[in-house]
Design an enzyme around this catalytic site. Structure first.
Site, PDB file in Angstrom:
ATOM      1  N   SER A 408       0.825  -1.209   0.000  1.00 50.28           N
ATOM      2  CA  SER A 408       0.000   0.000   0.000  1.00 50.28           C
ATOM      3  C   SER A 408       0.858   1.257   0.000  1.00 50.28           C
ATOM      4  O   SER A 408       0.426   2.312  -0.449  1.00 50.28           O
ATOM      5  CB  SER A 408      -0.890   0.041   1.239  1.00 50.28           C
ATOM      6  OG  SER A 408      -1.740  -1.065   1.282  1.00 50.28           O
ATOM      7  N   ASN A 479      -4.546   6.162  -1.441  1.00 51.97           N
ATOM      8  CA  ASN A 479      -4.191   6.344  -0.034  1.00 51.97           C
ATOM      9  C   ASN A 479      -3.479   7.672   0.218  1.00 51.97           C
ATOM     10  O   ASN A 479      -3.550   8.222   1.310  1.00 51.97           O
ATOM     11  CB  ASN A 479      -3.320   5.180   0.449  1.00 51.97           C
ATOM     12  CG  ASN A 479      -4.168   3.952   0.766  1.00 51.97           C
ATOM     13  OD1 ASN A 479      -5.384   4.051   0.883  1.00 51.97           O
ATOM     14  ND2 ASN A 479      -3.528   2.797   0.893  1.00 51.97           N
TER      15      ASN A 479
END
Ligand code: COA
Length: 690
Positions: A408, A479
């Site tokens: 991520s 993100n």
């Protein structure tokens, strides 16, 4: 006729063929061609019946979406369908592929519908912020009854030909669209005057005297108001089919359709439809082809690893899931099998298909088991050293495989550098739960080969996902912008807003959950540990964690939760803690309106999106929109953050950011150079090409 519509004769049957690749969308020329063809057969005494069919992969898949945003052009579809329905000779729609939207509306205007067994029939307009606008809401209930019509129009989901036959939508399933459809038409002609859908009342009659029955259908299929304009309009149109004479119902439907078509929500959906497809196009030289992936491996059997492995098996690809811990493997496999079993229970999956998937998924504790896989997706712990070790080992175990990481946040260039083939490394960033979330960020590292990138996109599509290509930076696109929103949530809490106010403002805006409830669901302790490791602090979130409030898992976070319940409840203790924290930091709190909350949380995110675009991390603004709608719950009817900002107008976004920066003294709130440049030029993000 036009080039796009052909008229041929097969004895006494006229065969009208629409040929407008790829999906026979109903652009103006097609409508004109159809109208001319119907007029021609009407006056031809040699013709006893008519078949309308399509060349290529599908019957008409709907209105031409690219025409919808432009001034309407004649002939209008309702008039074409009127001509078909009032044709004194039987007209048979011969369906294959996906008969959708305006395509199904044409079929409804025909006197009979025959279909190949694999045909799907539906009215998907609701998914584009619209309702059927050419009689679909009036004719469908007359054929299949209000119950099925409400279900089809409000869900937008197609049904199969067999179900269509059971429900009265399909008259016959035919083995071919040539001889069998023509024979059907010839028999119809022999039977005499064809029935017109508009005259049929047996299916709707029982509801005529039952307004409560209609309300119950509306409540069942439209659900609660959620900011979308189309569902209530669809309900109104469908009710009109039952309560008004046909022509008045048609007029009501058309008025509702036109208002939606010209409104901002359908523009937002059209933008997303185009953006999703643009995001999949790579604009690579024709010589670059995706590699065929016949076998995959997933490393890590945690939540993400198991979810990703399940995606492969669900798509019919053999996959081996590897984890050093036999216990994790067993747990991962168990979770996957439980979801399959639950799907079988709900009738969504056959037992045979479950067995097929079970056989496709194997597990192993040795990394060596990935040998033979053409694609390896690593979903191990988020630790650079671990990932580099795994990738280095894969050099010998699977020397030809494409290596993807599901990281991520970590730098994929650094992971790629641990191998001897950085060209074959990329990111495939799935979202949790991986089997449900449609988004996959396909991360192009500095040295990723074009062929490898193309393979990443193709694999994601095979898995039924929406792939979006992004570049390497901390958090990639999704993100990185989420982090901005999280930071702004903390700032706003300190400045005067309370968790319930922030969440109410964003759910009212259209997010399924507010940021505080999302934090509670995900667990506040994860980010807290990350901050501690980096020596960073978020005063309120940290104090909540220090008080043992990790979110839902401890029954307390920004909100409190009753045992067994996921409903957030305001907690005076938290609100006191927040007020006290502001005081300790010397911050004078002030009230914020819902609109201000939305601007304070989302304009900085848009600002970050502008930086992401300027840096080339995203290729287009639409890519950012696809990511936020499919991965983070941004309301689709607003088109995604960048489209939303364009719709507001960038001068206003710039001015508000300037005002926010003045109030907070925070440099990152100042409008990004791209915002300034576009606002000054009177342009929007949509005009920025990569
Ligand atoms: N109008 C204009 N173009 C359309 C279209 C429409 N109604 N439906 C599909 N297309 C185009 C797509 O933009 C795509 O173009 P591209 O190749 O330039 O990107 C191409 O046709 C193929 O569509 P795609 O979705 O990639 O193919 P698919 O085989 O996965 O799906 C459909 C085909 C028809 C099921 C799907 O495109 C679809 O659902 N279309 C929308 C149908 C609809 O909503 N109709 C009602 C309109 S009011």
């Amino acid at each position: 006729m036009t080039d796009l519509v052909r008229l041929e004769r097969d004895g006494d049957v006229a065969v009208i063929t629409i040929d407008n690749p790829p999906v026979n969308a109903l652009k103006a020329e097609v409508r004109a061609g159809l109208l001319a063809a119907i007029a021609a057969v009407q006056d031809d005494s040699r013709i006893g019946a008519v078949v309308i069919r399509c060349a290529g992969r599908t019957f008409v898949a709907g209105a031409d979406i690219s025409e919808l945003g432009k001034p309407a052009m004649q002939p209008y579809l309702p008039d074409v369908i009127e001509a078909i329905e009032t044709c004194p000779k039987p007209v048979v729609a011969a369906l294959h592929g996906t008969a959708l939207g305006g395509g199904l509306e044409i079929a409804l205007g025909c006197h009979y519908r025959v279909a190949l067994a694999a045909t799907r029939l539906g009215l998907p307009e609701i998914k584009l912020g619209l309702i059927p606008g050419a009689g679909g809401t009036q004719r469908l209930p007359r054929l299949v009854g209000p119950e099925t019509a409400f279900a089809m129009v409000l869900s937008g989901e197609p049904i199969g030909a067999e179900e269509g036959q059971t429900r009265g939508l399909v008259d016959a399933i035919v083995p071919d669209l040539d001889a069998a459809a023509v024979a059907f038409a010839r028999e119809a002609a022999a039977r005499g005057q064809p029935p017109r859908t508009r005259d049929r009342s047996e299916a709707i009659a029982p509801y005529g005297a039952d307004p409560a029955g209609l309300d119950a259908l509306a409540a069942k299929h439209a659900g609660r108001p959620d900011g979308r304009a189309a569902p209530p309009a669809a309900v109104e149109a469908l009710k009109a089919a039952v309560t008004l004479p046909f022509q008045e119902g048609i007029a009501r439907e058309r008025a509702l359709f036109v208002a939606l078509r010209d409104g901002p929500q359908s523009a937002a959906y059209r933008h997303l439809f185009a953006a999703e497809r643009a995001a999949m196009r790579l604009d690579l030289p024709a010589s670059v082809a995706a590699r065929r992936i016949g076998r995959a491996a997933v490393i890590g059997a945690g939540t993400m690893g198991a979810g990703i492995a399940a995606c492969f098996a669900n798509a019919g690809l053999p996959v081996v899931m590897v984890d050093v811990s036999a216990e994790s493997l067993a747990r991962g496999r168990d979770t996957i099998e439980k979801t399959w079993a639950a799907a079988v229970q709900r009738g969504k999956l056959t037992a045979a298909e479950m067995e097929r998937r079970r056989a496709l998924l194997t597990t192993a504790t040795e990394l060596a088991a990935v040998a033979g896989a053409e694609l390896v997706v690593e979903a191990a712990v988020e630790d650079m050293a671990v990932k580099r070790d795994v990738f280095a080992a894969l050099d010998t175990i699977a020397p030809d495989a494409i290596l993807a990481t599901n990281t991520s946040y970590l730098d994929i260039d650094a992971i790629a550098a641990a191998t001897r083939r950085p060209g074959r490394v990329l990111g495939l960033h799935f979202f949790s739960p991986a089997t449900v979330m449609r988004l996959v960020e396909v991360v192009r590292a500095a040295r990723t080969d074009p062929e490898v990138l193309a393979t990443g996109v193709a694999v994601a599509r095979t898995l039924g996902k929406v792939p979006v290509v992004v570049g390497v930076c901390h958090g990639f696109v999704g993100n990185r912008m989420l982090r901005v929103r999280t930071t702004e949530t903390e700032r706003l809490l300190l400045a005067g807003a309370l968790p319930y106010e922030i969440d109410a403002a964003l759910t009212e805006f259209g997010f399924p959950m507010g940021p505080c409830a999302v934090g509670d669901l995900a667990g506040l302790d994860i980010a807290w540990r990350m901050r501690k490791a980096q020596g960073a602090r978020a005063e309120i979130a940290d104090r909540l964690c220090e008080a043992g409030r990790f979110g839902q898992k401890t029954g307390r976070g920004y909100f409190r939760y009753e045992p067994g319940s996921r409903t957030p409840i305001r907690d005076p203790e938290v609100e006191a803690l927040i007020v006290a924290t502001s005081a300790t930091l010397g911050i004078t709190r002030r009230p914020f309106t819902a609109d201000e909350i939305v601007e304070r949380l989302l304009f900085p995110m848009v600002n970050e999106g502008a930086r992401i675009l300027a840096e080339g991390i995203a290729r287009r603004a639409g890519d950012i929109d696809v990511i936020w709608v499919n991965g983070y719950g941004f309301p689709a009817y607003r088109g995604g953050p960048m489209h939303w900002a364009d719709a507001i107008g960038l001068p206003r976004v710039r001015d508000r950011l300037t005002a926010i920066a003045a109030e907070t003294g925070e440099a990152s709130h100042a409008p990004a150079p791209l915002v300034l440049e576009l606002a000054a030029a009177g342009r929007g993000f949509a005009s920025v090409a990569s």
